[in-house]
Write a protein that holds these residues in place. Sequence first.
Motif, PDB file in Angstrom:
ATOM      1  N   LEU A  55      30.891  37.363  32.050  1.00 43.80           N
ATOM      2  CA  LEU A  55      32.316  37.205  32.354  1.00 43.80           C
ATOM      3  C   LEU A  55      32.748  38.221  33.412  1.00 43.80           C
ATOM      4  N   GLY A  56      32.299  39.467  33.258  1.00 47.18           N
ATOM      5  CA  GLY A  56      32.616  40.498  34.241  1.00 47.18           C
ATOM      6  C   GLY A  56      32.003  40.201  35.600  1.00 47.18           C
ATOM      7  N   LEU A  57      30.773  39.677  35.604  1.00 46.86           N
ATOM      8  CA  LEU A  57      30.107  39.348  36.867  1.00 46.86           C
ATOM      9  C   LEU A  57      30.844  38.255  37.623  1.00 46.86           C
ATOM     10  N   SER A  58      31.493  37.340  36.887  1.00 45.41           N
ATOM     11  CA  SER A  58      32.235  36.278  37.574  1.00 45.41           C
ATOM     12  C   SER A  58      33.368  36.874  38.415  1.00 45.41           C
ATOM     13  N   ALA A  59      33.993  37.927  37.907  1.00 42.88           N
ATOM     14  CA  ALA A  59      35.107  38.556  38.623  1.00 42.88           C
ATOM     15  C   ALA A  59      34.644  39.284  39.877  1.00 42.88           C
ATOM     16  N   VAL A  60      33.434  39.843  39.843  1.00 41.72           N
ATOM     17  CA  VAL A  60      32.933  40.537  41.031  1.00 41.72           C
ATOM     18  C   VAL A  60      32.027  39.632  41.868  1.00 41.72           C
ATOM     19  N   SER A  61      31.952  38.340  41.484  1.00 40.64           N
ATOM     20  CA  SER A  61      31.333  37.330  42.346  1.00 40.64           C
ATOM     21  C   SER A  61      32.388  36.683  43.225  1.00 40.64           C
ATOM     22  N   MET A  62      33.565  36.434  42.632  1.00 41.41           N
ATOM     23  CA  MET A  62      34.714  35.918  43.369  1.00 41.41           C
ATOM     24  C   MET A  62      35.964  36.542  42.757  1.00 41.41           C
ATOM     25  N   SER A  63      36.684  37.299  43.540  1.00 40.43           N
ATOM     26  CA  SER A  63      37.776  38.124  43.010  1.00 40.43           C
ATOM     27  C   SER A  63      38.877  37.305  42.336  1.00 40.43           C
ATOM     28  N   SER A  64      39.068  36.054  42.740  1.00 36.12           N
ATOM     29  CA  SER A  64      40.105  35.232  42.129  1.00 36.12           C
ATOM     30  C   SER A  64      39.823  34.959  40.652  1.00 36.12           C
ATOM     31  N   PHE A  65      38.574  35.167  40.221  1.00 33.68           N
ATOM     32  CA  PHE A  65      38.235  34.960  38.818  1.00 33.68           C
ATOM     33  C   PHE A  65      38.760  36.085  37.922  1.00 33.68           C
ATOM     34  N   LEU A  66      39.278  37.150  38.509  1.00 32.87           N
ATOM     35  CA  LEU A  66      39.936  38.180  37.699  1.00 32.87           C
ATOM     36  C   LEU A  66      41.078  37.576  36.890  1.00 32.87           C
ATOM     37  N   LEU A  67      41.817  36.659  37.501  1.00 31.23           N
ATOM     38  CA  LEU A  67      42.922  35.999  36.811  1.00 31.23           C
ATOM     39  C   LEU A  67      42.395  35.109  35.684  1.00 31.23           C
ATOM     40  N   VAL A  68      41.316  34.394  35.949  1.00 31.14           N
ATOM     41  CA  VAL A  68      40.710  33.547  34.911  1.00 31.14           C
ATOM     42  C   VAL A  68      40.229  34.401  33.747  1.00 31.14           C
ATOM     43  N   ASP A  69      39.558  35.494  34.071  1.00 27.67           N
ATOM     44  CA  ASP A  69      39.022  36.389  33.029  1.00 27.67           C
ATOM     45  C   ASP A  69      40.130  36.960  32.152  1.00 27.67           C
ATOM     46  N   ALA A  70      41.306  37.187  32.752  1.00 23.70           N
ATOM     47  CA  ALA A  70      42.429  37.748  31.996  1.00 23.70           C
ATOM     48  C   ALA A  70      42.871  36.817  30.870  1.00 23.70           C
ATOM     49  N   PHE A  71      42.632  35.522  31.023  1.00 23.44           N
ATOM     50  CA  PHE A  71      42.967  34.564  29.972  1.00 23.44           C
ATOM     51  C   PHE A  71      41.775  34.271  29.060  1.00 23.44           C
ATOM     52  N   VAL A  72      40.578  34.204  29.654  1.00 24.94           N
ATOM     53  CA  VAL A  72      39.388  33.832  28.887  1.00 24.94           C
ATOM     54  C   VAL A  72      39.001  34.917  27.893  1.00 24.94           C
ATOM     55  N   ALA A  73      39.056  36.186  28.302  1.00 19.80           N
ATOM     56  CA  ALA A  73      38.645  37.282  27.407  1.00 19.80           C
ATOM     57  C   ALA A  73      39.481  37.334  26.126  1.00 19.80           C
ATOM     58  N   PRO A  74      40.819  37.304  26.201  1.00 19.34           N
ATOM     59  CA  PRO A  74      41.605  37.292  24.954  1.00 19.34           C
ATOM     60  C   PRO A  74      41.343  36.054  24.097  1.00 19.34           C
ATOM     61  N   TRP A  75      41.144  34.900  24.758  1.00 17.80           N
ATOM     62  CA  TRP A  75      40.850  33.671  24.005  1.00 17.80           C
ATOM     63  C   TRP A  75      39.558  33.814  23.208  1.00 17.80           C
TER      64      TRP A  75
END
Length: 201
Positions: free
Chosen positions: A175-195
Amino acid sequence: ENRTLFGLGGWGWALLALALSIRLGYAAYALKTGISESHSDEYETVAINLVEHRGYAGLPGDTRPTAAREPVFVLLIAFLYWLFGQHPFVVLAAQSALNVGACVLLASCARRLSGERAARIALWLGLFYPYFIFYSAYFYRETCLVAVIAAFFHCAGSLLRAPTAAMSLWTGLTLGLSAVSMSSFLLVDAFVAPWLLLRLW
């Protein structure tokens, strides 16, 4: 079960070999004809600067750091260039293998959700999806990103099915690697991690 590759028997492994061959063949053609340029989008430039000890710089021969390119694809190129020398086809070959592996992981997710038939359909679609083949031959982050996302879905599915500390670690890592693969995934991760946390609570 894994040995038969979603019930396809030996044909499944032949499909993987064919899909990899198509990707490698197109990558070699694109590189030879100049359709694919290794220095496009600066990822290779940053990687070469890293290998040559100039830091995470975005211009050839420069030492000024850049934040314009996410690190996962850059570090993959840098590692391969450090290991094998500056041969662009090595990167494209690694991308092709990563993409075939990602298709297998996505098919595994489909099997978990909808059974063996869905897995076979997902595998066929992924292996011969034109844009997967296309992007494997170019120095863009998308192929690397697809592999990271596929790994995340596979790990998250395994975690929800049978929670373990090791799988929690792998799920968080992908999940963390997705955010540093494409920065726009930081927003996705902000929802996916709590879920994920709520599902595991």
